[in-house]
Scaffold this motif. Structure first.
Motif, PDB file in Angstrom:
ATOM      1  N   THR A  78       0.811  -1.228   0.026  1.00 20.86           N
ATOM      2  CA  THR A  78       0.156  -0.004  -0.044  1.00 20.86           C
ATOM      3  C   THR A  78       0.943   1.190  -0.063  1.00 20.86           C
ATOM      4  OG1 THR A  78      -1.890  -1.274   1.082  1.00 20.86           O
ATOM      5  CG2 THR A  78      -1.685   1.286   1.351  1.00 20.86           C
ATOM      6  N   ARG A  81       2.562   1.904  -3.267  1.00 16.99           N
ATOM      7  CA  ARG A  81       1.457   2.188  -4.385  1.00 16.99           C
ATOM      8  C   ARG A  81       1.146   3.599  -4.321  1.00 16.99           C
ATOM      9  NH1 ARG A  81      -1.925  -2.012  -3.051  1.00 16.99           N
ATOM     10  NH2 ARG A  81      -3.392  -0.497  -1.738  1.00 16.99           N
ATOM     11  N   ARG A  82       0.989   4.211  -3.111  1.00 18.97           N
ATOM     12  CA  ARG A  82       0.752   5.531  -2.912  1.00 18.97           C
ATOM     13  C   ARG A  82       1.244   6.555  -3.818  1.00 18.97           C
ATOM     14  NH1 ARG A  82       0.274   6.700   3.295  1.00 18.97           N
ATOM     15  NH2 ARG A  82      -1.600   5.482   3.773  1.00 18.97           N
ATOM     16  N   PHE A  87      -4.816   3.866 -11.339  1.00 17.49           N
ATOM     17  CA  PHE A  87      -5.543   2.774 -12.005  1.00 17.49           C
ATOM     18  C   PHE A  87      -6.838   3.219 -12.643  1.00 17.49           C
ATOM     19  CE2 PHE A  87      -3.378   0.643  -8.364  1.00 17.49           C
ATOM     20  CZ  PHE A  87      -3.203  -0.297  -8.822  1.00 17.49           C
ATOM     21  N   VAL A 106     -10.223  11.518  -3.994  1.00 19.00           N
ATOM     22  CA  VAL A 106      -9.933  10.192  -3.161  1.00 19.00           C
ATOM     23  C   VAL A 106      -8.408   9.920  -3.200  1.00 19.00           C
ATOM     24  CG1 VAL A 106     -10.500   7.660  -2.877  1.00 19.00           C
ATOM     25  CG2 VAL A 106     -12.297   9.309  -2.928  1.00 19.00           C
ATOM     26  N   TYR A 110      -4.669   9.901   0.628  1.00 23.45           N
ATOM     27  CA  TYR A 110      -3.697   9.262   1.483  1.00 23.45           C
ATOM     28  C   TYR A 110      -2.025   9.628   1.248  1.00 23.45           C
ATOM     29  CZ  TYR A 110      -8.262   6.922   1.799  1.00 23.45           C
ATOM     30  OH  TYR A 110      -9.581   6.868   2.010  1.00 23.45           O
TER      31      TYR A 110
ATOM     32  N   ARG B 330     -10.419   3.303  -2.695  1.00 24.70           N
ATOM     33  CA  ARG B 330      -9.639   4.030  -1.624  1.00 24.70           C
ATOM     34  C   ARG B 330      -8.278   3.155  -1.238  1.00 24.70           C
ATOM     35  NH1 ARG B 330     -12.124   8.238   0.922  1.00 24.70           N
ATOM     36  NH2 ARG B 330     -14.384   8.282   0.969  1.00 24.70           N
ATOM     37  N   LYS B 331      -8.516   1.757  -1.078  1.00 25.62           N
ATOM     38  CA  LYS B 331      -7.297   0.941  -1.107  1.00 25.62           C
ATOM     39  C   LYS B 331      -6.244   1.270  -2.362  1.00 25.62           C
ATOM     40  CE  LYS B 331      -8.149  -2.512   2.203  1.00 25.62           C
ATOM     41  NZ  LYS B 331      -7.917  -3.682   2.530  1.00 25.62           N
ATOM     42  N   ALA B 332      -6.834   1.157  -3.523  1.00 22.61           N
ATOM     43  CA  ALA B 332      -5.888   1.313  -4.809  1.00 22.61           C
ATOM     44  C   ALA B 332      -4.998   2.663  -4.706  1.00 22.61           C
ATOM     45  CB  ALA B 332      -6.650   1.178  -5.990  1.00 22.61           C
ATOM     46  N   ALA B 333      -6.139   3.559  -4.057  1.00 22.57           N
ATOM     47  CA  ALA B 333      -5.257   4.895  -3.974  1.00 22.57           C
ATOM     48  C   ALA B 333      -4.400   5.128  -2.943  1.00 22.57           C
ATOM     49  CB  ALA B 333      -6.348   6.184  -3.814  1.00 22.57           C
ATOM     50  N   GLY B 334      -4.252   4.022  -2.101  1.00 19.84           N
ATOM     51  CA  GLY B 334      -3.099   4.019  -1.192  1.00 19.84           C
ATOM     52  C   GLY B 334      -3.588   3.987   0.244  1.00 19.84           C
ATOM     53  N   ALA B 335      -5.106   3.877   0.458  1.00 22.00           N
ATOM     54  CA  ALA B 335      -5.460   3.549   1.897  1.00 22.00           C
ATOM     55  C   ALA B 335      -4.991   2.372   2.525  1.00 22.00           C
ATOM     56  CB  ALA B 335      -6.929   4.003   1.925  1.00 22.00           C
ATOM     57  N   THR B 336      -4.620   2.288   3.820  1.00 24.05           N
ATOM     58  CA  THR B 336      -4.264   1.192   4.488  1.00 24.05           C
ATOM     59  C   THR B 336      -5.610   0.658   5.041  1.00 24.05           C
ATOM     60  OG1 THR B 336      -3.853   2.431   6.452  1.00 24.05           O
ATOM     61  CG2 THR B 336      -1.919   2.152   5.052  1.00 24.05           C
ATOM     62  N   GLN B 339      -6.766   2.702   7.901  1.00 25.86           N
ATOM     63  CA  GLN B 339      -7.174   4.108   7.449  1.00 25.86           C
ATOM     64  C   GLN B 339      -8.915   3.894   7.114  1.00 25.86           C
ATOM     65  OE1 GLN B 339      -4.348   5.231   4.607  1.00 25.86           O
ATOM     66  NE2 GLN B 339      -4.019   7.090   5.915  1.00 25.86           N
ATOM     67  N   ILE B 340      -9.118   2.705   6.459  1.00 33.39           N
ATOM     68  CA  ILE B 340     -10.635   2.340   6.152  1.00 33.39           C
ATOM     69  C   ILE B 340     -11.155   2.148   7.368  1.00 33.39           C
ATOM     70  CG2 ILE B 340     -11.807   0.826   4.640  1.00 33.39           C
ATOM     71  CD1 ILE B 340     -10.235   2.422   2.760  1.00 33.39           C
ATOM     72  N   GLN B 343     -12.131   5.044   9.013  1.00 33.19           N
ATOM     73  CA  GLN B 343     -13.272   5.738   8.329  1.00 33.19           C
ATOM     74  C   GLN B 343     -14.499   5.075   8.782  1.00 33.19           C
ATOM     75  OE1 GLN B 343     -13.239   5.291   3.957  1.00 33.19           O
ATOM     76  NE2 GLN B 343     -15.425   6.123   3.918  1.00 33.19           N
ATOM     77  N   LYS B 415     -10.150  -7.053  -0.460  1.00 27.45           N
ATOM     78  CA  LYS B 415      -9.123  -6.940  -1.503  1.00 27.45           C
ATOM     79  C   LYS B 415      -9.527  -6.070  -2.641  1.00 27.45           C
ATOM     80  CE  LYS B 415      -6.656 -10.153   0.718  1.00 27.45           C
ATOM     81  NZ  LYS B 415      -5.845  -9.548   1.782  1.00 27.45           N
ATOM     82  N   PRO B 416      -8.661  -5.017  -2.817  1.00 26.52           N
ATOM     83  CA  PRO B 416      -8.993  -3.945  -3.900  1.00 26.52           C
ATOM     84  C   PRO B 416      -9.149  -4.731  -5.107  1.00 26.52           C
ATOM     85  CG  PRO B 416      -6.751  -3.440  -2.879  1.00 26.52           C
ATOM     86  CD  PRO B 416      -7.643  -4.552  -2.122  1.00 26.52           C
TER      87      PRO B 416
END
Lengths: 228, 821
Positions: A78, A81-82, A87, A106, A110, B330-336, B339-340, B343, B415-416
Motif C-alpha cells: 500500500t 503504491r501511494r 488505476f 480520493v 492518503y 480507496r485502497k488502490a489509491a493507497g489507503a491502508t 485508515q479504512i 473511516q 481486497k482491492p
C-alpha cells in the motif's frame, strides 16, 4: 522500471488449484506504453494487479522501481503504491456517494497533502480530461465516457509514474473509447508509463509494445514500429 | 480527508433511506430503552446518598434466629438500643430513633386534617441526619415536647405555604404542637418517606412509653423503633461490628424455655446508602429493591443494545457490497486497512450520535409517565449533570464502536483487486448475519420466557395461592380496634357475609411468637401465634384437613374470652407446618393430642410470656397466609384471644361490595367519631407484590422493545435478501415455482434462524428464571408450554415481519425480476 522474473500466481479453492500466472517474466521500461492482449481468463488482469501492487505473486521475483516487492506485506505494498500507481478500470469504479471532484480527490487523500493543494491538483486533473464544468456532478449524472474520464483524472491526479488500465474502453462506445485512448496517449507522451489490458487489437495498437498471453503465460512480446 | 469521509457517509445514508431509517430507529429505540433502564438503576443505587456524610450513618437491625426456625431479619430494634449503643461504643457520635405515627394532623381547629407519613423522632434525629433546613433551627427543633418539624411538602399540604415556623398544628384528637422548623423534602430515592417529625420527647410519644415498658424488670424485649447511629469520622466500622456480639450478650437479657434470648440475636449495622439494597426485613419503612432484579434489568438493557447493535451490524454488512467499490478505490489509491477501518468506525460513531438525538427526545417524552408509574422523581438533567451527560455520550460511543467494529473490519478487509472486479463478497458475511439473527431471536425468546414466567408467578401469588375473592375481603385499619358493640351490630346490615377480629400477627403484619414443646422430643418448635375469633375460618374460607374448628360451645376454646388473665392455654388449631414440626406423621395424628406451649399474653399494657401449659389440638388446617409468597409459612397456632385481636376483617357478598362497604361505614360512624379506614385484600396483595408487578411491567415493556428491534432487523434483512435474490426468485418462477412455493421458500429462510434461536434461548432462560423463582418460597413452575409459546410467538413475529415483503417479491412477474438483474 518494472521487472517480473518467473512470477506465478495460483488461486486455491477447496480442491482445485488454478494457475492464473505461470512463470511470467516481463520487463517494462520507464515511459513505455504497453498493451496486454489475450482471451478471457488468460491472466491479463491478474498480471495487471500484480504490476500495480494490489495482488502479490505466489512465487517469483518482482522488482518495482528497483525494489523487490514480491514478499512485501499488504501494508508495505500500500505504502509503495501511494502516488506512484494510478488505476483505470473497465467499469470505472467511481464511488457513487461522492461527486466528480470528490472522487478525483480520493486518490490524494492518503498521500499527506494540504486541502488547498488537493483542490488545485483536482482542478488541474479535471481540466486535463475536460470535465471541470462537471466537478459537482454525481457519477450517475454522467455518461459512460465521462465517467471513464473522471476515472482517468483520478488516476493521473497523483502524477503517478505508472498508470494501469484494465479494459478502459470495454464499457464504452467507439467514440468515447477513442477519446479515452487519446487521453492515455497524451498522458504517456507526457512521461507516464502505461500498461493497458485490452481485448481490442485496434486499441492495443495504440501502444508501442503488445504482450500476448495465453493460459497464464506470455506467448508473444511484440514491439510496434512508430512512424516518424 | 474528513470532509470526504463525511460526504460519503451522509450521501450513503440519504441514498439508502429505508435502511437508514431502520438503522437509526433501531439504535434510537435501543438507546432510549437502555437510558430509561440506566436511569432507573441509577436511581435505585443512589438511595439516601443525598444525606451529607451518609457513609458514616448506619441503621441498626437485628437477625433473630430462634432454635429450629429460619432467621428473621428485622429493620426495627428495641427502643433501648440507641442509648445502649452510644454508651457501649465510643465510636458512636450520635444515635437516634424513629417510630411511625398514624396520628391525624390538622392546621385548623375545625378541619378534619390529614394523615401524613409521620415519625416520632428523638431530638438527635437531625444530628444523625444533617439535612438542609428551609426555615427554623433544626439543631433543637425536636427538643421541646410540643414542637415538630415539617417537610416543605407537608407545610404546603397543611398550610398551603412554606413559611410556617411558629404555626400550630393539632396532632391527634386533642394535642396542639408548634412548627419549630421546615426541612427540605425527602427525595423519592430515600428509604425515609417522612413528611412530619413529631417530638419523641412528648410524654405520650411511644419513644417514651415503650422505653419505660422495656426498662421494667423482666420486660420482654420488643422491637418497635428504627435506630440509626452516626459514627465518628475516624471510626472503624469493622471494629464496631466485631464488638457487637459482646454488646448483645450484655445488653439483650431474658430467656425463653431456659435459653438466653441473646443467643438468638445478631445486631446488624447497615450503611445508610445500602439500606435499599438489603434483603427484605420485617418492619421495612419502604420495600427494598431486589439487587438481582436490578442486575437482571441492567442485563436486559445490555441485551436490548446488543439486539440494536446486531441490527446495525447486519445492515452494515448486508449493504457492504454497495460500499465495496469505495473500499477498493480507496485502497488502490493507497489507503491502508487501518485508515479504512477508522473511516468506517467514524461513520458508525456518526450514526450512533445521530441516533442519540431522537433517543434523548424519546426519553424526555416518556420519563414523566415512567416516573408516574414508578412513583419516582427520576431526573434526566443531562445538561446540568455532567456525569449523566458524559454517561450518555459514553454509552453512545461505546455502542457505536461495538456496532461498528465488525462492519469496519469486514469492509476494510476487502481486497482491492477482487472488489474492483466485483467478486469480493464472500458467504462469510451472510453467515455472520444469519448468526446475528439467531442471537437476536435467542435474546428475544429468552426475554419472552422471562416475561411470561414473571407474569405467571404474579398470577400464582395473587390468585392461585390465595383462592379467595380478594376484592370482597376488607381489612379495616388497626386504629379502629374491634369493638364488640360494632361487630355485634354487623349482622343487622344483612350485607356482610362475615366479620372477624384478628391480631396483626394472624395477618402477618407483625409477629407474635409461640413456643411449643415437641411431644416427640427434639427441642422446641417456635412458630407464629394467630389470635383470632370464631368467624376467622369462615371469612378466609379455611376448612380443616382433620378435626373440628374452634367453637364457643367448647369451654376450653373460649377460655381467654372468659378469663384473659388465666395462665392456662386454650384449645388450638394448628397448620400443617406446625403438625409436621411437632413430629406428627399425619394431620389426623395430631388431632386430639395435647401439646405443651408457652403463650404471649397482653397483660398490664405489655406483652409477656406465660408459663408452659398443655392444650388440645382441635384441628389441623392447610398452611395459609395472606403474606408474601417469598416467605415460608411457618408453624402457626390459631386460638381465640380477644385481648390482641384488634383488627376487623369483613367479607362481603360478591354482588354489592361497594354498597356493603358504605353501609358498614355508615354504621361505624354511628358508633365512633373517628373515620372508617382500611383496604381491600386485593389492594393489600397488590401492595405486597408492588415490586414484582413493577418488574413485570418493566420486563413486558422492554421485551416489547426487543420484539420491535428484532422485527426491525429482520425487516431490513428481508428487504435486502429480496433485493439480492430477485434473480434467483425470478428463475425459480420461470422453472415453474408457484407463488406459494416462493412464499414457503422465503418463509423457511427466515424461520430457520428463529428455530435455531430456541436451542440457545430455552436452556439459558430456564436456568435464569429457575433461579429467580427460587427466591420465592412458593412459586409456579416454568412449564414447557411457556417455552413453546415464546418460541411460537417469536416465529409468528418473524414471519409476520417478512410476510409483506415476501408477498411483494413472490407476486412480481419473473420477467421483471430477470430484467431488473
Amino acid at each position: 522500471m518494472l521487472k517480473l522474473d518467473r512470477i506465478c500466481r495460483t488461486y486455491r479453492t477447496s480442491d482445485v488449484e488454478t494457475a492464473a500466472l505461470d512463470e511470467v517474466s516481463l520487463e517494462v521500461r520507464a515511459g513505455e506504453f504497453l498493451s496486454i492482449m489475450g482471451p478471457s481468463g488468460c491472466g491479463k488482469s491478474t498480471l495487471l494487479n500484480v504490476l500495480g501492487l494490489i495482488d502479490s505473486p505466489t512465487s517469483g521475483a518482482y522488482w518495482f522501481m528497483g525494489e523487490d516487492v514480491a514478499r512485501c506485506s499488504e501494508e508495505q505494498l500500500t505504502l509503495r503504491r501511494r502516488s506512484r500507481v494510478g488505476f483505470v478500470f473497465q467499469n470505472f469504479n467511481l464511488i457513487e456517494d461522492l461527486d466528480v471532484a470528490e472522487n478525483v480527490e480520493v486518490a490524494l487523500l492518503y498521500v499527506g497533502m494540504s486541502r488547498a493543494e488537493r483542490r488545485s491538483r483536482v482542478a488541474e486533473a479535471l481540466e486535463r480530461v475536460g470535465l471541470m464544468h462537471r466537478e459537482h456532478h454525481m457519477p450517475k449524472q454522467l455518461s459512460g465516457g465521462q465517467q471513464q474520464r473522471v476515472a482517468v483524472a483520478r488516476a493521473l491526479v497523483t502524477r503517478p509514474k505508472l498508470l494501469l488500465a484494465d479494459e478502459p474502453t470495454g464499457n464504452l462506445d467507439s467514440a468515447n473509447g477513442d477519446a479515452v485512448l487519446d487521453l492515455l496517449g497524451a498522458i504517456n507522451r507526457a512521461g507516464t508509463t502505461i500498461v493497458m489490458v485490452t481485448h481490442s487489437a485496434e486499441h492495443a495498437n495504440r501502444a508501442r509494445r503488445i504482450v500476448h498471453m495465453l493460459d497464464g503465460r506470455i506467448v508473444e512480446d511484440q514491439e510496434i514500429a512508430v512512424a516518424c | 480527508m474528513l470532509a470526504n469521509y463525511f460526504a460519503a457517509a451522509i450521501r450513503n445514508l440519504l441514498r439508502n433511506r429505508a435502511y437508514t431509517l431502520i438503522n437509526l430507529f433501531g439504535l434510537s429505540l435501543g438507546f432510549a430503552a437502555a437510558t430509561l433502564i440506566a436511569l432507573y438503576a441509577r436511581d435505585e443505587f443512589s438511595y439516601d446518598r443525598f444525606v451529607p456524610n451518609h457513609d458514616r450513618i448506619y441503621r441498626v437491625g437485628e437477625i433473630i434466629e430462634p432454635p429450629g426456625r429460619s432467621p428473621m431479619r428485622l429493620s426495627v430494634t428495641s427502643t433501648t438500643d440507641a442509648e445502649a449503643l452510644k454508651l457501649a461504643f465510643p465510636e458512636v457520635e450520635a444515635a437516634t430513633r424513629l417510630i411511625p405515627s398514624n396520628l391525624r394532623l390538622s392546621a385548623k381547629q375545625d378541619n378534619e386534617g390529614a394523615t401524613l407519613a409521620s415519625f416520632w423522632a428523638d431530638p438527635s434525629f437531625f444530628d444523625v441526619f444533617p439535612l438542609s433546613g428551609v426555615a427554623g433551627n433544626l439543631a433543637n427543633a425536636l427538643s421541646q415536647p410540643d414542637s415538630l418539624v415539617l417537610t416543605r411538602r407537608a407545610a404546603r399540604q397543611l398550610f398551603s405555604r412554606e413559611d410556617v415556623v411558629g404555626e400550630t398544628i393539632r396532632v391527634g384528637p386533642d394535642t396542639v404542637m408548634r412548627v419549630a422548623a421546615v426541612v427540605e423534602n425527602f427525595p423519592s430515592n430515600s428509604h425515609l418517606n417522612g413528611e412530619v417529625f413529631l417530638p419523641g420527647a412528648a410524654s405520650f410519644s411511644p419513644l417514651v412509653t415503650l422505653t419505660a415498658e422495656q426498662r421494667q424488670p423482666g420486660a420482654l424485649r420488643s422491637e418497635n423503633a428504627y435506630t440509626y447511629v452516626r459514627l465518628r469520622a475516624a471510626a472503624n466500622i469493622h471494629d464496631v461490628r466485631s464488638r457487637l456480639g459482646a454488646f448483645t450478650d450484655s445488653h439483650v437479657s431474658g430467656s425463653v424455655n431456659g435459653t438466653p434470648i441473646a443467643k438468638s440475636y445478631t445486631f446488624t449495622l447497615t450503611p445508610l446508602a445500602d439500606i435499599h439494597l438489603q434483603p427484605r426485613s420485617i418492619g421495612d419503612i419502604k420495600p427494598p429493591t431486589d439487587v438481582r432484579v436490578l442486575h437482571a434489568l441492567i442485563a436486559v438493557a445490555v441485551l436490548i443494545l446488543v439486539v440494536a447493535c446486531g441490527n446495525f451490524i447486519s445492515m452494515m454488512t448486508a449493504r457492504a457490497s454497495r460500499r465495496a467499490v469505495e473500499v477498493g478505490v480507496r485502497k488502490a489509491a493507497g489507503a491502508t486497512q487501518r485508515q479504512i477501518m477508522i473511516q468506517f468506525m467514524g461513520e458508525c460513531l456518526f450514526y450512533a450520535l445521530l441516533a442519540l438525538l431522537p433517543a434523548v427526545v424519546a426519553v424526555e417524552l416518556v420519563l414523566p409517565a415512567f416516573n408516574g408509574f414508578l412513583r419516582r422523581e427520576i431526573a434526566f438533567d443531562y445538561l446540568t449533570d455532567p456525569r449523566l451527560g458524559l454517561g450518555l455520550i459514553g454509552l453512545t460511543m461505546l455502542t457505536g464502536l461495538a456496532a461498528g467494529a465488525y462492519p469496519a473490519l469486514y469492509l476494510s478487509r476487502f481486497k482491492p483487486n477482487a472488489v474492483l472486479r466485483g467478486t469480493a463478497l464472500t458467504p462469510q458475511s451472510s453467515r455472520a448475519r444469519q448468526s446475528l439473527v439467531v442471537a437476536q431471536f435467542a435474546i428475544l425468546i429468552a426475554l419472552l420466557v422471562a416475561t411470561f414466567t414473571v407474569n405467571r408467578q404474579i398470577h400464582f401469588a395473587i390468585e392461585d395461592r390465595l383462592r379467595l375473592p380478594t376484592d370482597q375481603i376488607y381489612l379495616a385499619s388497626e386504629a379502629l380496634g374491634c369493638p364488640s358493640s360494632f361487630t355485634d351490630a354487623i349482622p343487622t346490615l344483612g350485607r356482610v357475609k362475615a366479620v372477624t377480629c384478628v391480631s396483626g400477627s394472624t395477618l402477618g403484619f407483625d409477629h407474635i411468637s409461640v413456643n411449643f414443646v415437641s411431644p416427640h422430643g427434639g427441642g422446641n418448635v417456635n412458630g407464629r401465634a394467630a389470635q383470632i375469633d370464631y368467624s376467622f375460618f369462615d371469612v378466609f374460607g379455611i376448612q380443616p384437613i382433620a378435626g373440628r374448628l374452634l367453637s364457643p360451645q367448647f369451654g376450653q376454646d373460649d377460655l381467654l374470652r372468659k378469663d384473659p388473665a388465666t395462665a392456662d392455654n386454650p384449645t388450638v388449631v394448628v397448620n400443617e407446618a406446625a403438625a409436621r414440626a411437632l413430629g406428627y406423621s399425619s394431620p389426623a395424628d395430631a388431632v386430639g393430642t395435647f401439646a405443651r406451649w408457652q403463650r404471649l399474653s397482653f397483660m398490664d399494657g405489655r406483652l409477656q410470656f406465660q408459663g408452659q401449659s398443655s392444650s388440645k389440638i382441635a384441628a389441623v388446617v392447610p398452611d395459609f397466609s395472606i403474606g408474601s409468597v417469598r416467605d415460608v409459612i411457618g408453624p402457626t397456632a390459631y386460638y381465640i384471644d380477644p385481648t390482641v385481636s384488634a383488627r376487623m376483617v369483613f367479607r362481603f357478598d360478591g354482588g354489592s361490595v361497594q354498597q356493603s362497604l358504605e353501609s358498614v361505614r355508615e354504621l361505624w360512624e354511628k358508633h365512633s367519631s373517628t373515620a372508617f379506614q382500611g383496604m381491600f385484600l386485593d389492594q393489600f396483595v397488590n401492595a405486597l407484590y408492588e415490586d414484582v408487578l413493577t418488574q413485570s411491567a418493566i420486563f413486558t415493556w422492554f421485551s416489547a422493545v426487543a420484539v420491535v428491534l428484532a422485527a426491525l432487523g429482520l425487516l431490513g434483512l428481508a428487504i435486502f435478501t429480496a433485493e439480492r435474490r430477485t434473480k434467483e426468485i425470478g428463475l425459480r418462477k420461470v422453472m415453474g415455482a408457484r407463488r406459494t412455493d416462493i412464499l414457503l421458500f422465503l418463509g423457511w429462510q427466515f424461520a430457520r434462524p428463529v428455530l435455531w434461536a430456541n436451542l440457545i434461548a430455552w436452556p439459558c432462560a430456564y436456568l435464569v428464571m429457575q433461579r429467580w423463582l427460587q427466591g420465592f418460597a412458593y412459586h409456579t413452575d416454568i412449564g414447557i408450554l411457556t417455552f413453546v409459546i415464546a418460541g411460537a410467538l417469536a416465529l409468528v413475529i418473524a414471519l409476520a415481519t417478512v410476510a409483506g415483503h415476501a408477498m411483494l417479491v413472490a407476486r412480481a412477474k419473473p420477467v421483471e425480476a430477470l430484467r431488473y438483474e
